[in-house]
Scaffold this active site. Structure first.
Site, PDB file in Angstrom:
ATOM      1  N   LYS A  78       0.458  -1.315   0.463  1.00 51.07           N
ATOM      2  CA  LYS A  78       0.497   0.380  -0.648  1.00 51.07           C
ATOM      3  C   LYS A  78       0.396   1.320   0.108  1.00 51.07           C
ATOM      4  O   LYS A  78       2.070   1.456   0.532  1.00 51.07           O
ATOM      5  CB  LYS A  78      -1.059   0.074   1.563  1.00 51.07           C
ATOM      6  CG  LYS A  78      -1.697   1.357   1.137  1.00 51.07           C
ATOM      7  CD  LYS A  78      -2.488   0.797   2.206  1.00 51.07           C
ATOM      8  CE  LYS A  78      -3.938   2.283   2.786  1.00 51.07           C
ATOM      9  NZ  LYS A  78      -4.615   1.531   4.021  1.00 51.07           N
ATOM     10  N   SER A 153      -9.989   1.589   3.062  1.00 50.48           N
ATOM     11  CA  SER A 153      -8.931   2.765   2.164  1.00 50.48           C
ATOM     12  C   SER A 153      -7.704   1.648   1.723  1.00 50.48           C
ATOM     13  O   SER A 153      -7.041   2.335   0.472  1.00 50.48           O
ATOM     14  CB  SER A 153      -8.008   3.539   3.157  1.00 50.48           C
ATOM     15  OG  SER A 153      -6.811   3.379   3.731  1.00 50.48           O
ATOM     16  N   SER A 177      -9.667  -0.350   7.357  1.00 51.74           N
ATOM     17  CA  SER A 177      -9.361  -0.300   5.660  1.00 51.74           C
ATOM     18  C   SER A 177      -8.779  -1.725   5.753  1.00 51.74           C
ATOM     19  O   SER A 177      -7.815  -1.583   3.812  1.00 51.74           O
ATOM     20  CB  SER A 177      -7.609   1.007   6.194  1.00 51.74           C
ATOM     21  OG  SER A 177      -8.957   1.668   5.927  1.00 51.74           O
TER      22      SER A 177
HETATM   23  N1  GLN Z   1     -12.725   4.074   7.031  1.00 50.27           N
HETATM   24  C1  GLN Z   1     -11.951   4.942   7.984  1.00 50.27           C
HETATM   25  C2  GLN Z   1     -11.678   6.039   7.760  1.00 50.27           C
HETATM   26  O1  GLN Z   1     -12.393   6.593   6.472  1.00 50.27           O
HETATM   27  C3  GLN Z   1     -10.247   3.946   8.496  1.00 50.27           C
HETATM   28  C4  GLN Z   1      -9.258   4.255   7.386  1.00 50.27           C
HETATM   29  C5  GLN Z   1      -8.597   3.045   8.302  1.00 50.27           C
HETATM   30  O2  GLN Z   1      -8.195   2.421   9.023  1.00 50.27           O
HETATM   31  N2  GLN Z   1      -7.761   3.920   7.212  1.00 50.27           N
HETATM   32  O3  GLN Z   1     -10.862   6.776   8.553  1.00 50.27           O
END
Ligand code: GLN
Length: 479
Positions: A78, A153, A177
């Site tokens: 990532k 994400s 994410s």
């Molecule tokens: N969707 C969550 C956020 O927007 C989690 C994101 C993540 O785990 N990096 O913060």
């Protein structure tokens, strides 16, 4: 070449000299060339580095040397994880031209174990999002279901593995994410306990929540990657000295007699009835495997989203202060220092990142710190207590990963609250620091993957993998 390779498959093919590591690498680059224009899963490819590593692996094979556990295995990383010499953007314009001078510990460990790093995967900007639509470099498409998001994400890391453009990948999980995109793309995906995997080289979003973890096509491969990346790192003072168990061995243990807690609070309003049916079938499968299923209560679950968006934004506002046009990344000149800051941050950050910086700065401000941030920390402690209480009664907790399957591209972009609610079942475990995995649990209408989430006690990755592996072997993906 076969469409999907497992780590074991790669190992056997290399050891029997059927395919060389360099051939593996070129085959995966061909696949990427063919499908990435449509999926947008990769943002950068690291061919030089990959082929140099593949050559090294082939030399080991030729010399008859014992091969390390990930020898020749093509892996994607990532784009919030630093890679020496390979552009790392965090899905943001502000780091468009950033080339890290060092490797994250997780990447360095993968390579030391023989892995071939193919490139960097797309993600929501600074890992803020649940659909990958917040990337400055365009959304990723769900390879399983056309027209739908891959989740976020870590959408690129999930899509790359699901589409066969990598054998495994690294993602990061701050509030869901890893697990949520794993569930949307129909592959297993693990968030380790906080402190289990070094965060050194992970570009920070919310430091008390951020974790690095693997995606793969099967649970055994998830365990193998975990084995390599877990463990103390002197460069991350929050990484634990607790010994790393043999995750692959743990994953194969029988699950008969284990007590599984099913919290009532995870089956409330907003949950797709079809998702519910699949998860109920998944729970039934555990019964058949000889597990004891108990209903439990986790009374502070309802506060998790609110608390998460206070704590995560507070930490993000502080972490992202470093992008000031001076130290690294984008710089837009202005006629004063303040205007240089304004222009740089105005042009470099996307709308969601700005929203969070504003929110986080607000909850940390003198007048509101007690009312929001401090209160949030107290409720976080209560959520962690819910988990501790549960683990006095059960060995693991089973829930849906997401209340809904992969949604359509664009469906939630205008409504941040709807987007935030996508993480309603994942953020609890993030706040509590416990490990969690999402494993495939059937498909709605035969096409939309559903994920079943398993939480274990802190540093109970072995238990989580054991339950996930048993579920997979019992046919959970086909429920
Ligand atoms: N969707 C969550 C956020 O927007 C989690 C994101 C993540 O785990 N990096 O913060």
């Amino acid at each position: 070449m076969s469409a999907t390779w497992t780590i074991r498959g790669v190992q056997e093919a290399l050891a029997s000299k059927k395919i060389s590591a360099q051939e593996f690498a070129s085959d995966y680059y061909k696949r990427i060339e063919a499908r990435n224009p449509e999926l947008n899963a990769y943002l950068a490819l690291s061919q030089d580095r990959a082929f140099a590593q593949a050559e090294r692996v082939d030399a080991w094979v030729a010399a008859g040397k014992p091969l390390p556990p990930l020898a020749g295995v093509p892996i994607a990383v990532k784009d919030v994880i630093s890679t020496r010499g390979v552009r790392t953007t965090c899905g943001s314009k502000i780091l468009e031209n950033y080339i890290p001078p060092y490797d994250a510990t997780a990447v360095q460990r993968l390579e030391a174990a023989g892995a071939v790093i193919l490139g960097k995967t797309n993600c929501d900007e600074f890992a803020m999002g649940s659909s990958n639509e917040n990337s400055a470099y365009g959304p990723v498409r769900n390879p399983e279901v056309p027209g739908r998001v891959p989740g976020g994400s870590s959408g690129g890391s999930a899509a790359a593995v699901a589409a066969g453009l990598a054998v495994a990948s690294l993602g990061t999980d701050t509030g869901g994410s890893i697990r949520q995109p794993g569930s949307f793309c129909g592959i297993p995906a693990m968030m380790p306990s906080y402190g289990r995997v070094s965060r050194y080289g992970l570009i920070a979003f919310a430091s008390s929540l951020d974790r690095i973890g693997p995606f793969a096509t099967n649970v055994r491969d998830v365990a193998t990657v975990m084995q390599i990346i877990a463990g103390r790192d002197a460069n991350d003072s929050t990484s634990t000295t607790a010994p790393v168990p043999d995750y692959c061995a743990e994953a194969e243990k029988p699950v008969k007699g284990l007590r599984i807690g099913v919290p009532k609070e995870y089956f409330g309003a907003g949950m797709d009835p079809e998702v519910r049916k699949k998860i109920e079938a998944g729970i039934e499968l555990y019964r058949k495997l000889g597990c004891e299923v108990r209903e439990i209560r986790m009374p502070h679950t309802d506060y998790a989203i609110a608390v998460y968006y206070i704590i995560a934004t507070a930490e993000a506002s502080s972490n992202l202060a470093r992008y000031d046009g001076v130290r690294y990344g984008l710089r837009m000149d202005g006629d004063s220092l303040l205007s240089m800051y304004r222009k740089t941050r105005g042009a470099g950050f996307g709308a969601e990142v700005k929203r969070r910086i504003v929110l986080g700065t607000y909850v940390l401000s003198a007048g509101y710190y007690d009312a929001y941030y401090l209160k949030g920390q107290k409720v976080r402690a209560l959520i962690a207590q819910d988990f501790r209480d549960a683990f006095t009664k059960v060995d693991a907790i089973v829930t849906p990963t997401s209340p809904v399957p992969a949604f359509k591209l664009g469906e939630r972009t205008d409504d941040p609250l709807q987007m935030y609610l996508a993480d309603i079942y994942t953020v609890t475990g993030s706040l509590a620091g416990v490990p969690g995995i999402s494993v495939p649990c059937g498909k709605i209408c035969g096409k939309l993957p559903v994920g079943l989430q398993i939480f274990g006690p802190p540093f109970g990755e072995g238990r989580v993998l054991q339950l996930a592996r048993a579920f997979e072997q019992a046919g959970g993906a086909a429920l």
